[in-house]
Design an enzyme around this catalytic site. Structure first.
Site, PDB file in Angstrom:
ATOM      1  CD  GLN A  35      13.126 112.847  26.744  1.00 38.24           C
ATOM      2  OE1 GLN A  35      14.005 113.541  27.231  1.00 38.24           O
ATOM      3  NE2 GLN A  35      13.082 112.555  25.462  1.00 38.24           N
TER       4      GLN A  35
ATOM      5  CG  ASP B  93       4.922 108.699  24.058  1.00 37.73           C
ATOM      6  OD1 ASP B  93       5.717 107.778  24.263  1.00 37.73           O
ATOM      7  OD2 ASP B  93       5.204 109.711  23.394  1.00 37.73           O
ATOM      8  CG  PHE B  94       4.833 104.275  29.224  1.00 41.03           C
ATOM      9  CD1 PHE B  94       4.700 104.645  30.544  1.00 41.03           C
ATOM     10  CD2 PHE B  94       3.800 103.587  28.626  1.00 41.03           C
ATOM     11  CE1 PHE B  94       3.570 104.322  31.274  1.00 41.03           C
ATOM     12  CE2 PHE B  94       2.670 103.244  29.343  1.00 41.03           C
ATOM     13  CZ  PHE B  94       2.553 103.616  30.675  1.00 41.03           C
ATOM     14  CD  GLU B  95      11.186 108.293  24.251  1.00 46.12           C
ATOM     15  OE1 GLU B  95      12.337 108.657  24.554  1.00 46.12           O
ATOM     16  OE2 GLU B  95      10.913 107.165  23.820  1.00 46.12           O
TER      17      GLU B  95
ATOM     18  N   GLY C  38      19.168 113.692   8.233  1.00 43.61           N
ATOM     19  CA  GLY C  38      19.337 113.897   9.681  1.00 43.61           C
ATOM     20  C   GLY C  38      19.192 112.592  10.445  1.00 43.61           C
ATOM     21  CB  THR C  39      21.093 110.964  12.786  1.00 47.58           C
ATOM     22  OG1 THR C  39      21.762 112.068  13.413  1.00 47.58           O
ATOM     23  CG2 THR C  39      21.822 110.546  11.542  1.00 47.58           C
TER      24      THR C  39
ATOM     25  CB  THR D  59       9.924 115.981  25.238  1.00 53.27           C
ATOM     26  OG1 THR D  59       8.601 116.540  25.314  1.00 53.27           O
ATOM     27  CG2 THR D  59      10.297 115.402  26.587  1.00 53.27           C
ATOM     28  CB  CYS D  60       9.429 116.935  20.142  1.00 56.08           C
ATOM     29  SG  CYS D  60       8.583 115.377  20.370  1.00 56.08           S
TER      30      CYS D  60
ATOM     31  CB  ILE E 183      10.904 111.136  15.699  1.00 54.38           C
ATOM     32  CG1 ILE E 183      10.510 111.372  17.165  1.00 54.38           C
ATOM     33  CG2 ILE E 183       9.661 110.842  14.878  1.00 54.38           C
ATOM     34  CD1 ILE E 183       9.680 112.618  17.410  1.00 54.38           C
TER      35      ILE E 183
END
Length: 416
Positions: free
Chosen positions: A124, A118-120, A193-194, A57-58, A197
């Site tokens: 993932q 953060d449940f992101e 950009g797409t 992830t980032c 975030i």
């Protein structure tokens, strides 16, 4: 728990790097895309690694898997990314067996996230789990462990308020813009950009600023149009990026490039310009800060923005840790059972063969022998005996290793 985490001379390891020690640039070097992830799994399989999960992830890149030595996993990561072993060693962590299990629980439940709760990350993990299963790189241990982590994450989300209050990088980005850009609803906002975030930031900007003239530029115009339709944005050609920047007050960069896409050569206006770089690796060259009218803020800076929400979330950590502990106890118990399951199975097989030999003998001796009834009774007795042994082995006051050895000796069982 250590001995039975081993699988045929291999240990369970977690290796990786995160925002804690690795800055955005270094994390970018170790970023793993979908293609690289697949190649890592395929090479791991060729190298005899039985089970592996890759997350990128980032904020972090991590590999969880069984290996004789953690270097096997480190080598795999470095061979499929732009990072070097020397660079990795400066910022890395390696966890082994029970420490690796504990780390995965922390990561999967958002306790190790840059933004607490953060449940992101769990979504993932689920995607990576699915990908590893598809490549047949998930053994029963890994499957059970991942399901336990998913269960812990779900319970923490439902039973605590650790994710209460709006706090995310995109939310922080919007808060930053609202705090520093006066009359934002009248300003020119440009999204380049797409990236996810960036899209979320844009959606929140539309919602919170009532700005109806946000411009979106993307290299692939069709993708830009698709997203613009959802958020009511204006789409402009990538060829016009320079002139669009010249008229903008705020530029949000969310491209997925490996090298900077915005540099000071593209900026030709003298009016104040706020640039938010929401990309990993960085997509805005640091040289833009040489221009006196430009303010550059990166994802990492936004992530450090703590507020009362985060302070309130910290109060729920003990409750979350209690939930993790409960689920870990169940997982440990399952692990213990796996350790002696082969012996119990061998014992059951041994008793069954004794039963069958005895029934054969009785059948020959007595013409009116009720074979069916004898089979039912003896099977029930075997089940009760094996249950007694299993309960004995599960007892925490029992030395399982000594008991296993004794059972194998007494019943002359073959070690499985």
């Amino acid at each position: 728990m250590e001995p039975h985490l081993r699988a045929k001379g291999k240990h369970f390891y977690a290796i990786g790097l995160s925002y804690k020690k690795a800055d955005a640039e270094v994390r970018g070097h170790f970023s793993v895309g979908n293609e690289a992830k697949k190649n890592i799994l395929l090479q791991a399989k060729e190298e005899g690694i039985s089970s592996l999960i890759v997350i990128s992830t980032c904020n972090r890149t991590e590999l969880y898997g069984f290996a004789e030595h953690p270097f096997q996993l480190i080598k795999l990561l470095c061979e499929h990314t732009h990072g070097t072993i020397e660079e990795f060693e400066k910022v890395a962590y390696v966890h082994k067996n029970s420490a690796a299990v504990a780390h995965l629980f922390k990561v999967g439940t958002g306790l190790d996230s840059q933004i607490l709760g953060d449940f992101e990350i769990i979504s993932q993990l689920k995607i990576s789990f699915k990908q590893s299963k598809k490549e047949e790189m998930v053994n029963p241990f890994m499957e059970r462990l991942l399901n336990a982590v998913i269960q812990a994450s779900k319970r923490i989300k439902n039973e605590t308020e650790i994710s209460s209050g709006a706090t995310s990088v995109s939310f922080a980005a919007v808060q930053y813009i609202l705090a520093r850009v006066p009359h934002v609803s009248d300003k020119n906002l440009l999204l380049f950009g797409t990236g996810k975030i960036g899209r979320n930031t844009c959606e929140n900007l539309v919602k919170h600023t009532k700005n109806d003239h946000i411009v979106l530029v993307n290299r692939t115009k069709t993708k830009a149009e698709e997203i613009a339709g959802k958020f009511n944005l204006v789409v402009k050609d990538y060829a016009n990026i320079q002139s669009e920047i010249a008229t903008s007050d705020v530029l949000i960069v969310a491209t997925g490039a490996q090298k900077p896409t915005i540099s000071k050569e593209l900026i030709h206006s003298e009016k104040p310009l706020l640039i938010l770089d929401l990309s990993i690796p960085r997509n805005v060259a640091v040289d833009v800060t040489e221009l006196p009218n430009v303010t550059l803020v990166h994802l990492d800076d936004l992530s450090k923005m703590t507020d009362q929400t985060l302070q309130r979330r910290k109060e729920h950590i003990p409750k979350a840790e209690t939930i993790i502990e409960e689920i870990k106890v169940e997982f440990d118990s399952w692990l213990e059972t796996r350790k002696f399951a082969p012996t119990i199975k061998a014992l059951k097989n041994k008793l069954t063969s004794l039963k069958e030999a005895e029934i054969n003998l009785q059948r020959k001796k007595y013409s009116d022998f009720d074979e069916e009834q004898a089979d039912i009774i003896s099977s029930r007795i075997i089940q009760r005996i094996t249950n007694h042994f299993a309960n004995h082995l599960k007892d925490e006051n029992t030395s399982a290793d000594e008991s296993l050895e004794l059972i194998q000796k007494v019943f002359q069982l073959q070690n499985k």
